[in-house]
Design a protein around this motif. Structure first.
Motif, short mmCIF file in Angstrom:
data_model
loop_
_atom_site.label_atom_id
_atom_site.label_comp_id
_atom_site.label_asym_id
_atom_site.label_seq_id
_atom_site.Cartn_x
_atom_site.Cartn_y
_atom_site.Cartn_z
N GLU A 46 24.14 11.78 14.17
CA GLU A 46 24.15 10.55 14.97
C GLU A 46 24.00 10.86 16.46
OE1 GLU A 46 27.83 8.74 13.68
OE2 GLU A 46 26.85 7.71 12.00
N GLN A 47 24.71 11.89 16.92
CA GLN A 47 24.59 12.29 18.32
C GLN A 47 23.15 12.71 18.63
OE1 GLN A 47 27.26 15.44 19.56
NE2 GLN A 47 26.10 15.83 21.40
N HIS A 48 22.57 13.48 17.72
CA HIS A 48 21.20 13.94 17.97
C HIS A 48 20.19 12.80 17.87
CE1 HIS A 48 18.38 16.98 18.93
NE2 HIS A 48 17.68 16.80 17.82
N LEU A 49 20.48 11.78 17.09
CA LEU A 49 19.61 10.61 17.05
C LEU A 49 19.55 9.96 18.43
CD1 LEU A 49 17.84 8.52 15.61
CD2 LEU A 49 19.94 7.40 14.81
N GLY A 50 20.69 9.84 19.09
CA GLY A 50 20.71 9.31 20.45
C GLY A 50 19.90 10.18 21.40
N GLU A 51 20.07 11.49 21.28
CA GLU A 51 19.28 12.41 22.13
C GLU A 51 17.80 12.27 21.83
OE1 GLU A 51 22.57 16.01 22.62
OE2 GLU A 51 21.01 16.18 21.09
N THR A 52 17.46 12.12 20.55
CA THR A 52 16.06 12.05 20.15
C THR A 52 15.40 10.79 20.71
OG1 THR A 52 16.56 13.35 18.19
CG2 THR A 52 14.49 12.12 18.16
N ARG A 53 16.14 9.70 20.78
CA ARG A 53 15.60 8.50 21.43
C ARG A 53 15.25 8.82 22.89
NH1 ARG A 53 20.06 5.58 18.39
NH2 ARG A 53 18.95 4.57 16.67
N ASN A 54 16.08 9.62 23.54
CA ASN A 54 15.78 10.05 24.91
C ASN A 54 14.58 10.98 24.95
OD1 ASN A 54 17.86 8.60 26.13
ND2 ASN A 54 19.33 10.27 25.87
N HIS A 55 14.40 11.78 23.92
CA HIS A 55 13.24 12.68 23.87
C HIS A 55 11.95 11.87 23.83
CE1 HIS A 55 15.97 15.89 21.76
NE2 HIS A 55 16.35 15.62 23.00
N VAL A 56 11.95 10.78 23.08
CA VAL A 56 10.77 9.91 23.03
C VAL A 56 10.47 9.38 24.43
CG1 VAL A 56 9.87 7.70 22.16
CG2 VAL A 56 11.06 9.26 20.60
N SER A 57 11.50 8.90 25.12
CA SER A 57 11.32 8.37 26.48
C SER A 57 10.83 9.45 27.43
CB SER A 57 12.63 7.79 27.01
OG SER A 57 13.03 6.70 26.22
N ARG A 58 11.39 10.65 27.30
CA ARG A 58 10.95 11.75 28.17
C ARG A 58 9.49 12.09 27.94
NH1 ARG A 58 15.92 15.43 26.97
NH2 ARG A 58 17.47 14.44 28.30
N LEU A 59 9.08 12.11 26.67
CA LEU A 59 7.68 12.40 26.39
C LEU A 59 6.78 11.33 26.99
CD1 LEU A 59 7.95 13.75 22.74
CD2 LEU A 59 7.14 15.01 24.75
N GLU A 60 7.18 10.08 26.93
CA GLU A 60 6.40 9.02 27.55
C GLU A 60 6.31 9.25 29.06
OE1 GLU A 60 8.57 5.65 26.04
OE2 GLU A 60 7.47 5.68 24.13
N ARG A 61 7.40 9.71 29.64
CA ARG A 61 7.40 10.04 31.07
C ARG A 61 6.43 11.18 31.37
NH1 ARG A 61 12.64 12.35 34.12
NH2 ARG A 61 11.62 12.87 36.07
N VAL A 62 6.44 12.20 30.51
CA VAL A 62 5.53 13.34 30.71
C VAL A 62 4.08 12.88 30.61
CG1 VAL A 62 4.74 15.55 29.74
CG2 VAL A 62 7.20 15.10 30.01
N PHE A 63 3.77 12.04 29.63
CA PHE A 63 2.40 11.51 29.54
C PHE A 63 2.01 10.84 30.86
CE2 PHE A 63 2.93 11.59 24.81
CZ PHE A 63 1.75 12.23 24.48
N GLY A 64 2.93 10.07 31.44
CA GLY A 64 2.65 9.41 32.71
C GLY A 64 2.43 10.40 33.84
N ILE A 65 3.25 11.45 33.87
CA ILE A 65 3.14 12.47 34.92
C ILE A 65 1.77 13.12 34.90
CG2 ILE A 65 3.97 14.76 35.65
CD1 ILE A 65 6.81 13.82 34.70
N ILE A 66 1.25 13.38 33.70
CA ILE A 66 -0.04 14.09 33.61
C ILE A 66 -1.22 13.13 33.57
CG2 ILE A 66 1.05 16.07 32.49
CD1 ILE A 66 -0.42 15.17 29.87
N GLY A 67 -0.94 11.81 33.61
CA GLY A 67 -2.01 10.83 33.65
C GLY A 67 -2.66 10.58 32.30
N ALA A 68 -1.91 10.72 31.22
CA ALA A 68 -2.44 10.48 29.88
C ALA A 68 -1.67 9.34 29.23
CB ALA A 68 -2.32 11.75 29.03
N GLU A 69 -2.33 8.64 28.33
CA GLU A 69 -1.69 7.56 27.58
C GLU A 69 -0.79 8.16 26.50
OE1 GLU A 69 -1.64 4.09 27.68
OE2 GLU A 69 -2.49 4.46 29.66
N PRO A 70 0.43 7.64 26.35
CA PRO A 70 1.27 8.11 25.24
C PRO A 70 0.61 7.78 23.91
CG PRO A 70 2.57 6.82 26.80
CD PRO A 70 1.12 6.67 27.19
#
Length: 169
Positions: A46-70
């Motif tokens: 359950e704890q890692h599920l919460g972290e994993t939701r953050n991982h999805v958001s972070r990846l979306e942020r990384v896509f934005g940083i590099i100028g690519a669509e998630p």
């Protein structure tokens, strides 16, 4: 399409990671939580599920940083691990033995993710995406911690209990 640049390889691997994290949030971790008999293991998932939701958001942020669509890239390796876990759940009755098997499955996923994120951090640094590298490093650190927690639970509680169940049967 041929991969002919580190930038493109970086983007492909980001898509694999994004696919993996989304599938973990939607189905993978909820299934593992549902099939855990140990409260400690359930809590770890359950704890890692919460972290994993953050991982999805972070990846979306990384896509934005590099100028690519998630976007996702279908991840056959992760899909095979998911299929194996599903088969294993069906083959083992609810018990500490199933919990031990869930830890194996969880460790496999964590090691796969550590491999992807380790490479993504290195690629981001090489490509000059320092902010993306820092964001990806946060996730890599969390994946390593999740792996260590699962290993610790297995070694100190779940595996000894599973061994006792077998002896008692």
């Amino acid at each position: 399409m041929k991969i002919e640049s580190l930038q493109y390889l970086f983007e492909i691997e980001l898509r694999y990671a994004y696919d993996c994290e989304q599938k973990l949030v939607k189905k993978g971790l909820p299934t593992m939580i549902e099939n855990s008999t140990s409260p400690e293991l359930r809590n770890a998932f359950e704890q890692h599920l919460g972290e994993t939701r953050n991982h999805v958001s972070r990846l979306e942020r990384v896509f934005g940083i590099i100028g690519a669509e998630p976007d996702t890239e279908d991840n056959d390796i992760f899909d095979e691990m998911t299929s194996s876990t599903k088969d294993m759940i069906g083959d083992i009755n609810a018990s500490r033995l199933r919990d031990a098997a869930l830890i194996v499955s969880g460790n496999k996923v964590e090691h796969y993710e550590m491999a992807i994120y380790g490479s993504l951090v290195a690629f981001a640094q090489q490509l000059g995406f320092r902010e993306a590298a820092n964001v990806l490093q946060q996730t890599l650190d969390e994946e390593k911690a999740a792996d260590a927690k699962l290993t610790q639970l297995g070694e100190t509680a779940i595996n000894p209990s599973a061994a006792q169940e077998r002896r008692a049967a």
